[in-house]
Scaffold this motif. Structure first.
Motif, PDB file in Angstrom:
ATOM      1  N   ALA A 195       0.832  -1.205   0.000  1.00 48.74           N
ATOM      2  CA  ALA A 195       0.000   0.000   0.000  1.00 48.74           C
ATOM      3  C   ALA A 195       0.864   1.251   0.000  1.00 48.74           C
ATOM      4  CB  ALA A 195      -0.923  -0.011   1.220  1.00 48.74           C
ATOM      5  N   ALA A 196       2.144   1.071   0.291  1.00 51.92           N
ATOM      6  CA  ALA A 196       3.034   2.235   0.337  1.00 51.92           C
ATOM      7  C   ALA A 196       3.589   2.623  -1.029  1.00 51.92           C
ATOM      8  CB  ALA A 196       4.179   1.952   1.303  1.00 51.92           C
ATOM      9  N   ASP A 197       3.383   1.798  -2.050  1.00 47.65           N
ATOM     10  CA  ASP A 197       3.858   2.170  -3.389  1.00 47.65           C
ATOM     11  C   ASP A 197       2.901   3.193  -3.981  1.00 47.65           C
ATOM     12  OD1 ASP A 197       6.108   0.475  -3.532  1.00 47.65           O
ATOM     13  OD2 ASP A 197       4.782  -1.239  -3.882  1.00 47.65           O
ATOM     14  N   ARG A 198       3.151   4.452  -3.712  1.00 50.22           N
ATOM     15  CA  ARG A 198       2.233   5.508  -4.121  1.00 50.22           C
ATOM     16  C   ARG A 198       2.885   6.422  -5.116  1.00 50.22           C
ATOM     17  NH1 ARG A 198      -2.535   6.049  -0.810  1.00 50.22           N
ATOM     18  NH2 ARG A 198      -2.483   4.178   0.446  1.00 50.22           N
ATOM     19  N   ALA A 199       2.074   7.341  -5.623  1.00 49.73           N
ATOM     20  CA  ALA A 199       2.541   8.234  -6.683  1.00 49.73           C
ATOM     21  C   ALA A 199       3.781   9.002  -6.262  1.00 49.73           C
ATOM     22  CB  ALA A 199       1.431   9.203  -7.055  1.00 49.73           C
ATOM     23  N   SER A 200       3.857   9.333  -4.981  1.00 52.65           N
ATOM     24  CA  SER A 200       4.952  10.182  -4.536  1.00 52.65           C
ATOM     25  C   SER A 200       6.258   9.412  -4.389  1.00 52.65           C
ATOM     26  CB  SER A 200       4.577  10.817  -3.198  1.00 52.65           C
ATOM     27  OG  SER A 200       4.125   9.794  -2.341  1.00 52.65           O
ATOM     28  N   ASP A 201       6.150   8.068  -4.297  1.00 48.44           N
ATOM     29  CA  ASP A 201       7.372   7.302  -4.074  1.00 48.44           C
ATOM     30  C   ASP A 201       8.028   6.922  -5.391  1.00 48.44           C
ATOM     31  OD1 ASP A 201       6.926   7.236  -1.269  1.00 48.44           O
ATOM     32  OD2 ASP A 201       5.262   5.850  -1.718  1.00 48.44           O
ATOM     33  N   GLU A 202       9.094   6.146  -5.271  1.00 50.67           N
ATOM     34  CA  GLU A 202       9.779   5.695  -6.478  1.00 50.67           C
ATOM     35  C   GLU A 202       8.825   4.822  -7.295  1.00 50.67           C
ATOM     36  OE1 GLU A 202      13.938   3.526  -7.726  1.00 50.67           O
ATOM     37  OE2 GLU A 202      12.790   2.720  -6.060  1.00 50.67           O
ATOM     38  N   ARG A 203       8.892   4.985  -8.633  1.00 49.55           N
ATOM     39  CA  ARG A 203       8.037   4.172  -9.490  1.00 49.55           C
ATOM     40  C   ARG A 203       8.613   2.770  -9.579  1.00 49.55           C
ATOM     41  NH1 ARG A 203       5.604   7.411 -14.126  1.00 49.55           N
ATOM     42  NH2 ARG A 203       4.795   9.205 -12.999  1.00 49.55           N
ATOM     43  N   VAL A 204       7.731   1.798  -9.326  1.00 47.68           N
ATOM     44  CA  VAL A 204       8.203   0.420  -9.294  1.00 47.68           C
ATOM     45  C   VAL A 204       7.411  -0.443 -10.266  1.00 47.68           C
ATOM     46  CG1 VAL A 204       9.058   0.503  -6.928  1.00 47.68           C
ATOM     47  CG2 VAL A 204       6.647  -0.058  -7.373  1.00 47.68           C
ATOM     48  N   VAL A 205       7.881  -1.629 -10.506  1.00 51.81           N
ATOM     49  CA  VAL A 205       7.205  -2.567 -11.403  1.00 51.81           C
ATOM     50  C   VAL A 205       7.532  -3.982 -10.955  1.00 51.81           C
ATOM     51  CG1 VAL A 205       9.117  -2.636 -13.076  1.00 51.81           C
ATOM     52  CG2 VAL A 205       6.790  -3.102 -13.857  1.00 51.81           C
ATOM     53  N   VAL A 206       6.570  -4.878 -11.189  1.00 51.82           N
ATOM     54  CA  VAL A 206       6.827  -6.307 -10.970  1.00 51.82           C
ATOM     55  C   VAL A 206       6.739  -6.970 -12.340  1.00 51.82           C
ATOM     56  CG1 VAL A 206       5.894  -8.439  -9.996  1.00 51.82           C
ATOM     57  CG2 VAL A 206       6.012  -6.374  -8.593  1.00 51.82           C
ATOM     58  N   ILE A 207       7.692  -7.820 -12.650  1.00 50.93           N
ATOM     59  CA  ILE A 207       7.683  -8.458 -13.969  1.00 50.93           C
ATOM     60  C   ILE A 207       7.550  -9.967 -13.803  1.00 50.93           C
ATOM     61  CG2 ILE A 207       9.033  -6.628 -15.043  1.00 50.93           C
ATOM     62  CD1 ILE A 207      11.486  -8.346 -14.780  1.00 50.93           C
ATOM     63  N   ASN A 208       7.216 -10.634 -14.919  1.00 51.97           N
ATOM     64  CA  ASN A 208       7.132 -12.090 -14.806  1.00 51.97           C
ATOM     65  C   ASN A 208       8.449 -12.709 -15.254  1.00 51.97           C
ATOM     66  OD1 ASN A 208       7.050 -12.045 -17.589  1.00 51.97           O
ATOM     67  ND2 ASN A 208       5.270 -13.377 -17.770  1.00 51.97           N
ATOM     68  N   GLN A 209       8.550 -14.029 -15.087  1.00 56.05           N
ATOM     69  CA  GLN A 209       9.821 -14.691 -15.318  1.00 56.05           C
ATOM     70  C   GLN A 209      10.274 -14.567 -16.767  1.00 56.05           C
ATOM     71  OE1 GLN A 209       8.386 -18.349 -13.434  1.00 56.05           O
ATOM     72  NE2 GLN A 209      10.271 -18.324 -12.232  1.00 56.05           N
ATOM     73  N   THR A 210       9.321 -14.643 -17.694  1.00 60.64           N
ATOM     74  CA  THR A 210       9.694 -14.563 -19.106  1.00 60.64           C
ATOM     75  C   THR A 210      10.319 -13.203 -19.410  1.00 60.64           C
ATOM     76  OG1 THR A 210       7.902 -16.042 -19.687  1.00 60.64           O
ATOM     77  CG2 THR A 210       8.828 -14.726 -21.475  1.00 60.64           C
TER      78      THR A 210
END
Lengths: 112, 877
Positions: B629-644
Motif C-alpha cells: 500500500a506504500a507504493d504511491r505516486a509520490s514514491d519511487e516508481r516500481v514494477v513487478v515483472i514475470n519470469q519470461t
C-alpha cells in the motif's frame, strides 16, 4: 420406358412401319388400320389389339402420327390418325432399312 | 436433342392431361370393339354372341389400355407405388426390425443433419450483411488492430475500397455505467465509426445511425447511442418509444438514437465472448481516446476489386505512411475475406466434426446392411417365389432398394426431429464461445441435405443385401430348405467383412475422441500461473470521477479495507485485466540497452494491479517483493515483472533492482510466475505489473478476492460491504475465475462433447453388429452345436469358439482401424495439445477397449450356444 413386347411374330419395329404405311392412304381409325393390314396381307398378318394400341400410342408419342376425333362410316365417334411430316420421313427411312434387311436375309436363305 | 425434347414435351403434356387421355383411349377401344361386333353381326352372328366373341378377342380392355398407356408414362412410377406399398406391408409385419432400423438410421441422420446445420451456419451461410463477399477484414502485422490515425489516412487515400469502417477493439465487458432510471447497470459498449452500419449494409430497425456531428464529440462522453436488439429487449422490454430518451452513461447524458435489428448480432459474429449492449460513436479526432493499435478495421471492396489487388495497394500506402509518420506505430496491413476471419478459427474443428459424422453415417449403413443381410434368410424364399413368378432381377433389386430407402426416409423423419432439437439446444448454449452459434438451425438447405443423406444412406445400406439376394441362384434357393450352401458361406463372409468395417470405423472415431480427451485433460492440467479455485472478480469502478491520484488511492484503500473485512475473504486486490479475458501490451525495454529496428524492445502485456492481487489470484512470487500500500505516486516508481520478461531483458543478471523504460523508468522490485493470459494452450509471454496507486492509465477496476468459501456465496457479503462507498455499484458482474477458465476451454469442450458422443454411438453400433452376427451364426449352427455337444464338447469350449472368432474379427478390424487412425489423426494435430497424433497410450487403450467390448458383445449370444439342447437341435430338421 415402357417395355413393348410385340406380340406378332414380325421383326421388331415392323408393326410401326406397317401402320405408318397404311396411314399413307389417308386418315384411318385403329379398327380400319387392323382390318387393312389383315386384308392387304391376304389374312396372313393379323394385328392383335393388344399390340396395335400401344403401337399407336408410341407413334403418337414420337410425333409420327396425330390423332383427332371424327365420325366413322356408321356415325360413331372414332379417333382418326394421320401421318405427319416427321412420320413420312421416318417411314421412308424405315422402309429402306427394311428392304436392306429382308434382302440380306433372302440372299442368305438363297431365295434371291 | 430436339427429337427427345419433343418427346419430353409431349410426355409432359400427356401427364398433365392424363385423365382426359385415359378416357380417350378407352373410348377409342370401345369403338374398336363396336366395329368388331358390327362385323361379326354382318357375318351372320347373333348380337349377344357377337358381343362376347368380340370382347373375348379384344381381351382385357383394362390391361390393354394400361399397356397402351405405359408407352407414355414411365412404368417405374407404377412400380414404385407397388414397391412402396409392399415395403410398408413388410415393415408392419416385421415391426421390431423396422423400429430398430428407423431408430438407428434416425440417430445417424440426426447427427449428420445437426453437424451440417452447424457447418452451414458457421461456414456455408453468407454473413448476415449486404453483399458479404465484398467485405474484407484487415489485420496489422500480428495484431488484430490498427492505429486510428493510420485508419483515417488509409480511408482517405485508398482506391480499392468503396469505404473502410471500424470499431474499437478495446472495449471491455461493463465499460460504461448506466445510472439514473432503474437499477444501475454496467453496459458493454462498442465505439464504432459512423459509417460501420452502412458499410456492412445493416440499417437500425428503429431510428437512425450516428450523424457526422455525433462522431466528432468526446470519447469519454458519447452524445448518442444505438441499442443492441438484445439489450433493448432486456432493459426496455422492446419499447419503441425509447428513441430520443436520454440516459446517463458514466454520469454524462447520452441520447438513444436507434435500435439495431435482431438479425444484427455483432457479438455473435465478431466477438462471441462479449455480448454487446450499446454502440457509441467513436470520435477519431479526439486526442483523449485510447491510443495505439486499437481499431478493428473492415472494408468493402469496390466492384471488380480483388482482395489481392487491395492488399497490394494498401501495402504500398502503408510503406508511404510509415515513412511520413515515424511517430506512429508501424503499419503492415494484411487483408482477408471477412467470412474467413469470422469462421476461420472454428473450421479445423468443423472439418473434424464433419469427418467424424460421415464415419458415423458409414457405420450406421454398415450396421443396417448387416441387419438386412441377417433378415435375408427369411426374405430369400419370398424373392425366389417372386422371381419364379416372372419378376426380373432389376425389378427385385429395385424393390429391395425401395424398401431400404423408404426405411431410411422414415429414419430421416426421426433424424430431423433430433436435429431440430439438437440445433435448438446448441444455439442456446452460451457457455460455448463460437461465432454465429446462435444462428444454428435446421433451414431449407439443411432439410434438403438431410433428404439427400437419407436417400444416399438407404441406397448404400440396401445395395449390398439387394445384390446378394438377387444374385443367389433362385431355383436352388427354393429347394434349399435352410441348409448351408456355398451361397450361405459367402453370405457369412460378407457379414464378417461388414463387422470388420464397423469395428474399423468405430476404432477411428474412438481414437480421435480419445486423443481429444487426452488433450483436454492436458489442457486442464496446464500450470496456469494462477489458481482459479476460490477466486472471483467483481467490477467496481466507481460511478463518480476520481480526479486525482490521491482521491483514487483513498478509494482503493477503502475498497481493499472493506473487502478484506468481509468474513471468508482471505485476500483481495484490484486489477485492470482479468486472466483469459482482457489484454493489452506496451513496449518496454531495459534501461541502458540500445534498441533499434532490428532489435525492437519486448512488448510485454500490461496489468495494473494493487497489493494483494497476487495472493488473491494465486500468482506465486518468485523473488523480490509484492506491491504494498506504500507504493504511491509520490514514491519511487516500481514494477513487478514475470519470469519470461526477466529472462528476456536480463538473461544473465538478477532482475531485481534493474530499471525498465516504461513511464520514464521503473525499478523492478519483484518477479512473479508466468500467467497464461491469452489461452490455456499458449504460454503467457512477457508480462509486467504496474502498481495501480502510481498510475491512472487503466480502463477498469476489477476487485479480485480469494476466499475460504465457495466464491458464489461471497457476492452478497461483498456487495453489502462496498455499497456505502458507491451506492450505484452495479452488482451483476461477479465472475469466478473458474468461469473464466471454463469459457476459455469451451470451444474445445464443444468439439470434445460432440465427438465423444459420436464415438460412443459408434461403439454401441459396432457391438450391436457383432452381437447380431454372432447370434445369427449361433442360430444357424444350432445343429452342428448339438452334434458337438452330443459328442462331448463342453459348453465352455463352445463359448470359447465363438468368442475367439469374434476376437479374430476384432483383431482384423482393429488392425485396419488403427492404421487408418494413424493416418487420419494427423488431421487432428492442430487441435491436439500435449499429446502427439500417434499417442501410443490412446491407441493401446482404444484397442483394449474395443477388444473387450467385442468379446462381451460376442459372449452374450455365445452363452446361448452352450445352452442348446442337443436333442432338440438334432431333431429340428
Amino acid at each position: 420406358m415402357g417395355t413393348d413386347k410385340t406380340k406378332s411374330d414380325l421383326l421388331p419395329g415392323t408393326l410401326d412401319m406397317l401402320v405408318l404405311k397404311i396411314l399413307t392412304r389417308g386418315h384411318l381409325h385403329g379398327y380400319a388400320i387392323a382390318q387393312l393390314i389383315q386384308q392387304l396381307s391376304d389374312d396372313l398378318l393379323r394385328v392383335e389389339e393388344g399390340s396395335l394400341y400401344p403401337a399407336l400410342q408410341r407413334l403418337e408419342l414420337n410425333g409420327w402420327i396425330e390423332g383427332e376425333w371424327g365420325l366413322s362410316a356408321n356415325n360413331r365417334r372414332a379417333r382418326f390418325y394421320k401421318l405427319t411430316r416427321d412420320g413420312r420421313k421416318h417411314l421412308a427411312g424405315e422402309s429402306s432399312r427394311y428392304r436392306q434387311v429382308t434382302g440380306a436375309v433372302a440372299r442368305i436363305m438363297g431365295f434371291a | 436433342m430436339p427429337a427427345s425434347w419433343k418427346r419430353f414435351r409431349r410426355r409432359l403434356l400427356y401427364c398433365l392431361g392424363q385423365g382426359e387421355r385415359n378416357r380417350t383411349l378407352r373410348e377409342e377401344m370401345e369403338f374398336h370393339i363396336a366395329s368388331m361386333i358390327d362385323e361379326l353381326i354382318a357375318q351372320g352372328m347373333e348380337e349377344p354372341g357377337a358381343r362376347s366373341a368380340a370382347y373375348r378377342k379384344f381381351g382385357n380392355m383394362t390391361k390393354q389400355s394400361e399397356e397402351a398407356r405405359s408407352i407414355w408414362i414411365a412404368r417405374w412410377i407404377g412400380d414404385l407405388a407397388q414397391d412402396l406399398l409392399h415395403s410398408f406391408r413388410g415393415m408392419r409385419r416385421d415391426a421390431g426390425f423396422t423400429a430398430f432400423t428407423i431408430l438407428i438410421a434416425g440417430l445417424g441422420i440426426g447427427a449428420v443433419s445437426t453437424v451440417f446445420s452447424v457447418v452451414n451456419a458457421m461456414l456455408l451461410r453468407p454473413l448476415p450483411f449486404r453483399d458479404p463477399a465484398r467485405l474484407v477484414w484487415m489485420t496489422n502485422a500480428h495484431f488484430n488492430s490498427t492505429q486510428a490515425e493510420h485508419f483515417a489516412d488509409l480511408r482517405e487515400l485508398n482506391r480499392s475500397f468503396s469505404d473502410l469502417a471500424g470499431w474499437s477493439g478495446f472495449y471491455y465487458p461493463g465499460d460504461r455505467q448506466l445510472t439514473g432510471a432503474g437499477e444501475p447497470e454496467r453496459l458493454t459498449s462498442v465505439p464504432v465509426t459512423g459509417n460501420l452500419f452502412s458499410l456492412l449494409g445493416v440499417e437500425p430497425a428503429l431510428g437512425r445511425s450516428f450523424t457526422a456531428a455525433e462522431c466528432r464529440g468526446r470519447y469519454s462522453a458519447p452524445p448518442a447511442m444505438i441499442l443492441s436488439y438484445s439489450f433493448w429487449r432486456r432493459r426496455f422490454d422492446s419499447d419503441p418509444t425509447v428513441l430520443g430518451r436520454t440516459l446517463t452513461l458514466n454520469n454524462r447524458p447520452s441520447t438513444i438514437v436507434g435500435v439495431m435489428p435482431a438479425s444484427f448480432d455483432f457479438a455473435g459474429i465478431f466477438d462471441p465472448a462479449r455480448p454487446v449492449d450499446i454502440f457509441i460513436p467513436w470520435p477519431l479526432g479526439d486526442k483523449a481516446k485510447p491510443s495505439g493499435n486499437t481499431m478493428k478495421v473492415v472494408g468493402r471492396l469496390k466492384p471488380g476489386q480483388t482482395v489481392a489487388g487491395a492488399q497490394a495497394e494498401l501495402a504500398s500506402l502503408a510503406k508511404q505512411l510509415t515513412l511520413q509518420h515515424p511517430e506512429r506505430n508501424p503499419l503492415v496491413p494484411t487483408l482477408m475475406p471477412l467470412a474467413r476471419h469470422v469462421s476461420g478459427p472454428a473450421s479445423p474443428a468443423l472439418f473434424v466434426l464433419s469427418c467424424a459424422v460421415s464415419l458415423v453415417m458409414l457405420l450406421v449403413c454398415a450396421n443396417l446392411s448387416n441387419l438386412q443381410l441377417a433378415r435375408l434368410g427369411a426374405r430369400q424364399k419370398e424373392m425366389a417365389v417372386r422371381a419364379a413368378l416372372g419378376a426380373g432381377r432389376s425389378r427385385l433389386l429395385r424393390q429391395m432398394l425401395t424398401e431400404s430407402v423408404a426405411l431410411s426416409c422414415c429414419g430421416a423423419l426421426v433424424g430431423l426431429v433430433l436435429a431440430i432439437a439438437a440445433t435448438r439446444g446448441l444455439s442456446h448454449l452460451h457457455a460455448f464461445i463460437l461465432p454465429l452459434l446462435d444462428t444454428v438451425r435446421v433451414d431449407v438447405r439443411a432439410l434438403l441435405f438431410t433428404l439427400l443423406a437419407a436417400a444416399a444412406a438407404g441406397m448404400l445400406f440396401g445395395l449390398l443385401p439387394a445384390l446378394r439376394v438377387t444374385a443367389l441362384s433362385l431355383p436352388t434357393t427354393l429347394q434349399d430348405a435352410g441348409r448351408r450352401s456355398t451361397g450361405a458361406r459367402r453370405h457369412a463372409l460378407l457379414r464378417d467383412s461388414l463387422v470388420v468395417a464397423e469395428l474399423a470405423f468405430a476404432c477411428v472415431l474412438l481414437v480421435g475422441a480419445g486423443l481429444l480427451i487426452r488433450s483436454f485433460f492436458r489442457v486442464l492440467d496446464v500450470n496456469l500461473g494462477f489458481q482459479p479455485q476460490r477466486a472471483a472478480a467483481l467490477r467496481i469502478d466507481p460511478s463518480f470521477p476520481l480526479p486525482s491520484l490521491s482521491r483514487q488511492n483513498s478509494f482503493i484503500d477503502d475498497v481493499l479495507r472493506r473487502a478484506r473485512s468481509v468474513p471468508g475473504i482471505v485476500a483481495a486486490g484490484i486489477t485492470d485485466t482479468l486472466p483469459l479475458r482482457d489484454d493489452r501490451s506496451w513496449s518496454a525495454g531495459a534501461v541502458g540497452q540500445i534498441y533499434g529496428k532490428r532489435h525492437p524492445p519486448p512488448e510485454p502485456f500490461v496489468r495494473v494491479v494493487t497489493d494483494g492481487y497476487f495472493q488473491a489470484a494465486g500468482i506465486p512470487l518468485r523473488s523480490g517483493r509484492d506491491f504494498t500500500a506504500a507504493d504511491r505516486a509520490s514514491d519511487e516508481r516500481v514494477v513487478v515483472i514475470n519470469q519470461t520478461l526477466a529472462r528476456t531483458l536480463w538473461p544473465d543478471r538478477n532482475p531485481l533492482g534493474q530499471m525498465i523504460t516504461t513511464d520514464g523508468g521503473r525499478r523492478v522490485v519483484g518477479v512473479v510466475a508466468d500467467v497464461r493470459h491469452t489461452a490455456l494452450e499458449q504460454p503467457g509471454g512477457a508480462e509486467m505489473y504496474l502498481p495501480m496507486r502510481q498510475t491512472a492509465d487503466y480502463a477498469a477496476m476489477q476487485l479480485v478476492v480469494r476466499s475460504a468459501l465457495p466464491a458464489g456465496s461471497l457476492a452478497a457479503g461483498l456487495r453489502k460491504a462496498l455499497r456505502p462507498l458507491d451506492p450505484n455499484l452495479p452488482v451483476r458482474e461477479f465472475v469466478t475465475f473458474e468461469d473464466l477458465v471454463d469459457k476459455a476451454v469451451s470451444p474445445r469442450r464443444f468439439l470434445l462433447m460432440l465427438l465423444t458422443g459420436f464415438a460412443a454411438f459408434a461403439l454401441i453400433l459396432a457391438s450391436l453388429g457383432i452381437y447380431a452376427v454372432i447370434s445369427f451364426s449361433v442360430s444357424q449352427r444350432a445343429q452342428e452345436l448339438g452334434i458337438r455337444m452330443a459328442l462331448g464338447a463342453s459348453p465352455r469350449n463352445l463359448q470359447f469358439r465363438f468368442v475367439f472368432r469374434t476376437i479374430e474379427l476384432a483383431a482384423l478390424g482393429l488392425a485396419v482401424g488403427l492404421a487408418a487412425s494413424r493416418v487420419l489423426s494427423s488431421a487432428l494435430s492442430s487441435l491436439l495439445f500435449g499429446v502427439t497424433a500417434g499417442d501410443p497410450f490412446t491407441f493401446l487403450a482404444i484397442a483394449a477397449l474395443l477388444t473387450a467390448v467385442a468379446a462381451l458383445a460376442a459372449y452374450i449370444p455365445a452363452r446361448r450356444a452352450s445352452r442348446v439342447d442337443p436333442m432338440a437341435a438334432l431333431r429340428s430338421s
